[in-house]
Design a protein around this motif. Structure first.
Motif, PDB file in Angstrom:
ATOM      1  N   ARG A   9       0.845  -1.194   0.000  1.00  0.00           N
ATOM      2  CA  ARG A   9       0.000   0.000   0.000  1.00  0.00           C
ATOM      3  C   ARG A   9       0.881   1.245   0.000  1.00  0.00           C
ATOM      4  O   ARG A   9       1.899   1.290   0.696  1.00  0.00           O
ATOM      5  CB  ARG A   9      -0.918   0.018   1.232  1.00  0.00           C
ATOM      6  CG  ARG A   9      -1.933   1.157   1.222  1.00  0.00           C
ATOM      7  CD  ARG A   9      -2.727   1.206   2.519  1.00  0.00           C
ATOM      8  NE  ARG A   9      -3.746   2.245   2.481  1.00  0.00           N
ATOM      9  CZ  ARG A   9      -4.408   2.709   3.548  1.00  0.00           C
ATOM     10  NH1 ARG A   9      -4.155   2.201   4.746  1.00  0.00           N
ATOM     11  NH2 ARG A   9      -5.315   3.662   3.414  1.00  0.00           N
ATOM     12  N   VAL A  10       0.482   2.258  -0.775  1.00  0.00           N
ATOM     13  CA  VAL A  10       1.116   3.572  -0.755  1.00  0.00           C
ATOM     14  C   VAL A  10      -0.009   4.588  -0.544  1.00  0.00           C
ATOM     15  O   VAL A  10      -0.959   4.642  -1.326  1.00  0.00           O
ATOM     16  CB  VAL A  10       1.858   3.876  -2.070  1.00  0.00           C
ATOM     17  CG1 VAL A  10       2.503   5.257  -2.006  1.00  0.00           C
ATOM     18  CG2 VAL A  10       2.914   2.804  -2.352  1.00  0.00           C
ATOM     19  N   TYR A  11       0.092   5.390   0.520  1.00  0.00           N
ATOM     20  CA  TYR A  11      -1.012   6.288   0.833  1.00  0.00           C
ATOM     21  C   TYR A  11      -0.497   7.517   1.566  1.00  0.00           C
ATOM     22  O   TYR A  11       0.668   7.582   1.981  1.00  0.00           O
ATOM     23  CB  TYR A  11      -2.077   5.577   1.669  1.00  0.00           C
ATOM     24  CG  TYR A  11      -1.652   5.173   3.058  1.00  0.00           C
ATOM     25  CD1 TYR A  11      -2.017   5.926   4.175  1.00  0.00           C
ATOM     26  CD2 TYR A  11      -0.888   4.020   3.273  1.00  0.00           C
ATOM     27  CE1 TYR A  11      -1.644   5.554   5.462  1.00  0.00           C
ATOM     28  CE2 TYR A  11      -0.508   3.634   4.550  1.00  0.00           C
ATOM     29  CZ  TYR A  11      -0.890   4.410   5.640  1.00  0.00           C
ATOM     30  OH  TYR A  11      -0.508   4.041   6.904  1.00  0.00           O
ATOM     31  N   MET A  12      -1.365   8.504   1.711  1.00  0.00           N
ATOM     32  CA  MET A  12      -1.005   9.694   2.480  1.00  0.00           C
ATOM     33  C   MET A  12      -2.163  10.124   3.369  1.00  0.00           C
ATOM     34  O   MET A  12      -3.333   9.963   3.015  1.00  0.00           O
ATOM     35  CB  MET A  12      -0.573  10.848   1.575  1.00  0.00           C
ATOM     36  CG  MET A  12      -1.613  11.422   0.660  1.00  0.00           C
ATOM     37  SD  MET A  12      -0.947  12.839  -0.290  1.00  0.00           S
ATOM     38  CE  MET A  12      -2.302  13.135  -1.445  1.00  0.00           C
ATOM     39  N   ASP A  13      -1.820  10.628   4.536  1.00  0.00           N
ATOM     40  CA  ASP A  13      -2.772  11.291   5.414  1.00  0.00           C
ATOM     41  C   ASP A  13      -2.725  12.771   5.071  1.00  0.00           C
ATOM     42  O   ASP A  13      -1.682  13.423   5.235  1.00  0.00           O
ATOM     43  CB  ASP A  13      -2.396  11.094   6.880  1.00  0.00           C
ATOM     44  CG  ASP A  13      -2.457   9.632   7.302  1.00  0.00           C
ATOM     45  OD1 ASP A  13      -3.324   8.907   6.796  1.00  0.00           O
ATOM     46  OD2 ASP A  13      -1.625   9.222   8.135  1.00  0.00           O
ATOM     47  N   ASP A  47      -5.271   6.765  -1.049  1.00  0.00           N
ATOM     48  CA  ASP A  47      -4.290   5.837  -1.592  1.00  0.00           C
ATOM     49  C   ASP A  47      -3.798   6.300  -2.948  1.00  0.00           C
ATOM     50  O   ASP A  47      -4.567   6.837  -3.764  1.00  0.00           O
ATOM     51  CB  ASP A  47      -4.902   4.436  -1.711  1.00  0.00           C
ATOM     52  CG  ASP A  47      -5.013   3.741  -0.375  1.00  0.00           C
ATOM     53  OD1 ASP A  47      -4.136   2.931  -0.055  1.00  0.00           O
ATOM     54  OD2 ASP A  47      -5.975   4.039   0.372  1.00  0.00           O
ATOM     55  N   PHE A  48      -2.504   6.081  -3.200  1.00  0.00           N
ATOM     56  CA  PHE A  48      -1.898   6.402  -4.485  1.00  0.00           C
ATOM     57  C   PHE A  48      -2.095   5.253  -5.462  1.00  0.00           C
ATOM     58  O   PHE A  48      -2.218   4.082  -5.068  1.00  0.00           O
ATOM     59  CB  PHE A  48      -0.398   6.647  -4.324  1.00  0.00           C
ATOM     60  CG  PHE A  48      -0.053   7.959  -3.684  1.00  0.00           C
ATOM     61  CD1 PHE A  48       0.261   9.067  -4.459  1.00  0.00           C
ATOM     62  CD2 PHE A  48      -0.049   8.091  -2.312  1.00  0.00           C
ATOM     63  CE1 PHE A  48       0.584  10.278  -3.873  1.00  0.00           C
ATOM     64  CE2 PHE A  48       0.271   9.291  -1.713  1.00  0.00           C
ATOM     65  CZ  PHE A  48       0.589  10.396  -2.492  1.00  0.00           C
ATOM     66  N   ASP A 102       1.284  13.451   5.475  1.00  0.00           N
ATOM     67  CA  ASP A 102       2.244  12.418   5.837  1.00  0.00           C
ATOM     68  C   ASP A 102       2.165  11.330   4.779  1.00  0.00           C
ATOM     69  O   ASP A 102       1.066  10.876   4.417  1.00  0.00           O
ATOM     70  CB  ASP A 102       1.923  11.814   7.205  1.00  0.00           C
ATOM     71  CG  ASP A 102       2.103  12.794   8.344  1.00  0.00           C
ATOM     72  OD1 ASP A 102       2.788  13.815   8.138  1.00  0.00           O
ATOM     73  OD2 ASP A 102       1.557  12.553   9.435  1.00  0.00           O
ATOM     74  N   LEU A 103       3.311  10.916   4.284  1.00  0.00           N
ATOM     75  CA  LEU A 103       3.403   9.959   3.187  1.00  0.00           C
ATOM     76  C   LEU A 103       3.839   8.603   3.727  1.00  0.00           C
ATOM     77  O   LEU A 103       4.764   8.521   4.534  1.00  0.00           O
ATOM     78  CB  LEU A 103       4.414  10.479   2.163  1.00  0.00           C
ATOM     79  CG  LEU A 103       4.712   9.640   0.935  1.00  0.00           C
ATOM     80  CD1 LEU A 103       3.458   9.421   0.108  1.00  0.00           C
ATOM     81  CD2 LEU A 103       5.792  10.337   0.105  1.00  0.00           C
ATOM     82  N   PHE A 117       6.857   4.913  -9.643  1.00  0.00           N
ATOM     83  CA  PHE A 117       6.221   6.182  -9.311  1.00  0.00           C
ATOM     84  C   PHE A 117       4.712   6.009  -9.146  1.00  0.00           C
ATOM     85  O   PHE A 117       4.074   5.245  -9.882  1.00  0.00           O
ATOM     86  CB  PHE A 117       6.543   7.226 -10.385  1.00  0.00           C
ATOM     87  CG  PHE A 117       8.006   7.558 -10.439  1.00  0.00           C
ATOM     88  CD1 PHE A 117       8.529   8.584  -9.670  1.00  0.00           C
ATOM     89  CD2 PHE A 117       8.869   6.818 -11.236  1.00  0.00           C
ATOM     90  CE1 PHE A 117       9.887   8.871  -9.704  1.00  0.00           C
ATOM     91  CE2 PHE A 117      10.229   7.097 -11.273  1.00  0.00           C
ATOM     92  CZ  PHE A 117      10.740   8.124 -10.499  1.00  0.00           C
ATOM     93  N   TYR A 118       4.190   6.723  -8.168  1.00  0.00           N
ATOM     94  CA  TYR A 118       2.767   6.662  -7.843  1.00  0.00           C
ATOM     95  C   TYR A 118       2.225   8.089  -7.807  1.00  0.00           C
ATOM     96  O   TYR A 118       2.958   9.051  -7.538  1.00  0.00           O
ATOM     97  CB  TYR A 118       2.543   5.994  -6.483  1.00  0.00           C
ATOM     98  CG  TYR A 118       2.888   4.522  -6.450  1.00  0.00           C
ATOM     99  CD1 TYR A 118       1.882   3.560  -6.350  1.00  0.00           C
ATOM    100  CD2 TYR A 118       4.204   4.087  -6.525  1.00  0.00           C
ATOM    101  CE1 TYR A 118       2.186   2.204  -6.316  1.00  0.00           C
ATOM    102  CE2 TYR A 118       4.514   2.738  -6.501  1.00  0.00           C
ATOM    103  CZ  TYR A 118       3.500   1.809  -6.389  1.00  0.00           C
ATOM    104  OH  TYR A 118       3.808   0.467  -6.366  1.00  0.00           O
ATOM    105  N   THR A 119       0.922   8.206  -8.074  1.00  0.00           N
ATOM    106  CA  THR A 119       0.349   9.547  -8.167  1.00  0.00           C
ATOM    107  C   THR A 119      -1.033   9.587  -7.554  1.00  0.00           C
ATOM    108  O   THR A 119      -1.721   8.565  -7.439  1.00  0.00           O
ATOM    109  CB  THR A 119       0.270   9.999  -9.648  1.00  0.00           C
ATOM    110  OG1 THR A 119      -0.144  11.357  -9.707  1.00  0.00           O
ATOM    111  CG2 THR A 119      -0.703   9.138 -10.421  1.00  0.00           C
TER     112      THR A 119
END
Length: 527
Positions: free
Chosen positions: A456-460, A473-474, A501-502, A488-490
């Protein structure tokens, strides 16, 4: 409205001693210290940690309107009035209220009338984040406004907490009796003589606007629907408001208005037979008195809140640290700031790879630029604040674990090492990295190590305030080719001007970049 219409305050900063020979600085500072870093940056650079492209310095033109805007209004007074209105609902009897940001929930009240309140809210709203409260930003705004208008220095502490509910009614209003004003100031923590001095200090700049108080200040027929009567005739934060009251030349509407119900300044100033006002006619007494009272006001917080020590300039401060992706290397961006200018100074950044050495054979770099970020407040303290900016190429395979600096002042003395009290400035992880050069305010691009695919790749995502807005989620950016061991994720975010926060989750472990900022986004990709 209250005795503190658009206002300004003087507070001497007693912790800064003998600027010409040295500075008292905060003890035991160790990087990173997010709250101290940001408040210190706003004070002495006009910007916060990680906020390189937007700053309170952007409003310096507005602050220059200490008393000479298009209608005579004062941008500085708007900022300081905002702070007073927030603090004024403190209840000293039960320890509630104070400078706690409850004002944002109270702006529809008659006691908070005025377009200047909305101006100040908009000015401050760019800066709060999960570490930095809106009320701390408000306190900083007061300090910068005082300095800009030649007033004494306001000592700033940090750690205020923003309220989630409105406070009680209670900001003083001009139509109230002297007894009502005295009780209001008592609840704020001020005695009757303090009330006189605080009102005089507060009305050193600013004035009364007809759009807000038409009964007191009429519009000018055929000229303007709005009119503005100033409290005194100088552009500085000084005791002219006192002198003009005493010699009978004042135009202060709260002293000379034809409606005796509204002349609250006259009632307050005269409440001890002008003894206090005559004392304040001495400029030194005025400044010293205002120093004591405004320091008390700005530190009025709920009894459950503990503030930091006064935040003094940090002599050598690191900020703007960002490990990201360059064209054919990782790219370490960082700044080292000095509070004294030296044209002969040579600064080098050095770093260790993830094994603690330098197996790549190239682990040092020189600055790409040197910037002057001196604020009026810094200048008033005799400081010349310069930033040395680095964009150091880091081998993507050996990566980086920490960095430090070597400083040669060019005066014949031995170079010194700045290494964060021996620990170095640590880079905690390189598995998930923000890519500001390819991001915009709306599209966030991140790079993720691809040797072990993340689950998982996500940010708060945080709004400009303390509350978490959302978690998103990216998605894999298939239009950007993998490079240097990274995919790379977007994510396209519909909001603007946020911090985040990443995170990347790899084999059950979460790797995090703390408090990244959309102001880093430049949309000038290296690839």
């Amino acid at each position: 409205m209250h005795p503190f219409l658009p206002t300004s305050f003087f507070v001497m900063k007693t912790s800064l001693l003998a600027v010409s020979t040295g500075l008292a600085i905060a003890n035991a500072y160790h990087w990173p210290s997010p709250l101290i870093d940001q408040v210190e940056g706003l004070l002495y650079e006009g910007r916060g940690e990680g906020n390189p492209d937007n700053s309170l310095l952007d409003f310096v033109g507005k602050l220059a309107q200490c008393q000479s805007g298009s209608l005579g209004e004062s941008g500085a007074a708007e900022w300081i009035r905002f702070a007073y209105h927030d603090a004024a609902t403190h209840n000293a009897d039960d320890g509630t209220g104070g400078l706690d940001n409850s004002l944002l929930l109270e702006l529809d009240r008659d006691e908070n009338v005025g377009v200047g309140m909305k101006h100040a809210k908009a000015d401050f709203s760019h800066f709060p984040n999960k570490y930095l409260s809106f009320s701390d930003v408000t306190a900083v705004g007061l300090a910068l406004a005082s300095a800009q208008c030649q007033g004494p220095i306001v000592p700033i502490r940090a750690g205020r907490l923003d309220a989630s509910v409105p406070g009680p009614f209670g900001v003083p209003r001009p139509e109230q009796t002297l007894e009502e004003h005295t009780e209001s100031f008592r609840l704020q923590g001020f005695n009757p003589l303090d009330m006189i001095s605080l009102t005089a200090c507060g009305h050193s700049v600013g004035g009364v606007r007809s759009n807000d108080f038409p009964a007191m200040v009429p519009a000018i027929p055929g000229v303007s629907a709005d009119n503005f009567i100033l409290f005194d005739t100088t552009t500085a934060l000084d005791n002219t408001v006192v002198l003009q009251y005493l010699n009978g030349t004042t135009k202060n509407a709260l002293v000379v208005d034809k409606n005796a119900t509204l002349i609250s300044d006259f009632r307050i100033f005269n409440s001890d037979g002008n003894v206090t006002m005559n004392q304040l006619a001495d400029p030194e007494t005025f400044d010293q008195t205002c120093s004591r009272l405004f320091a008390q006001m700005i530190d009025t917080v709920p009894s459950t809140v503990t503030l930091t020590d006064v935040i003094d300039p940090i002599p050598n401060k690191v900020d703007g640290v960002q490990l990201s992706i360059g064209f054919d290397t990782l790219l370490l961006r960082a700044s080292l700031r000095f509070i004294n200018e030296n044209d002969r100074r040579v600064v080098t950044i050095l770093w260790a790879d993830k094994n603690g050495g330098c197996t790549s054979g190239a682990c040092s770099a020189t600055p790409v630029s040197i910037r002057d970020v001196t604020t009026t407040l810094s200048s008033r303290l005799g400081l010349s604040v310069n930033k040395y900016d680095f964009a150091a190429p880091v081998n993507a395979t050996t990566s980086i674990s920490k960095f430090w600096f070597q400083i040669d002042e060019g005066d014949g003395s031995a170079p010194t090492t700045l290494d964060n009290d021996g620990t170095g400035y640590e880079i905690p992880q390189d598995r998930v990295l923000y890519v500001p050069n390819s991001s915009t305010m709306l599209t966030t691009i991140v790079a993720v190590r691809n040797d072990i695919p993340p689950s998982r790749v996500y940010m708060d995502v945080y709004a400009r305030g303390p509350n978490l807005t959302t978690t998103v989620d990216f998605a894999r950016a298939t239009d950007i080719a993998s490079r240097l061991g990274y995919d790379f994720y977007t994510y396209d975010y519909t909001g603007v001007d946020f911090t985040f926060d990443l995170h990347s989750v790899v084999n059950g472990t979460t790797y995090t970049e703390d408090i990244r900022d959309t102001y880093f986004a430049t949309n000038t990709p290296d690839f």
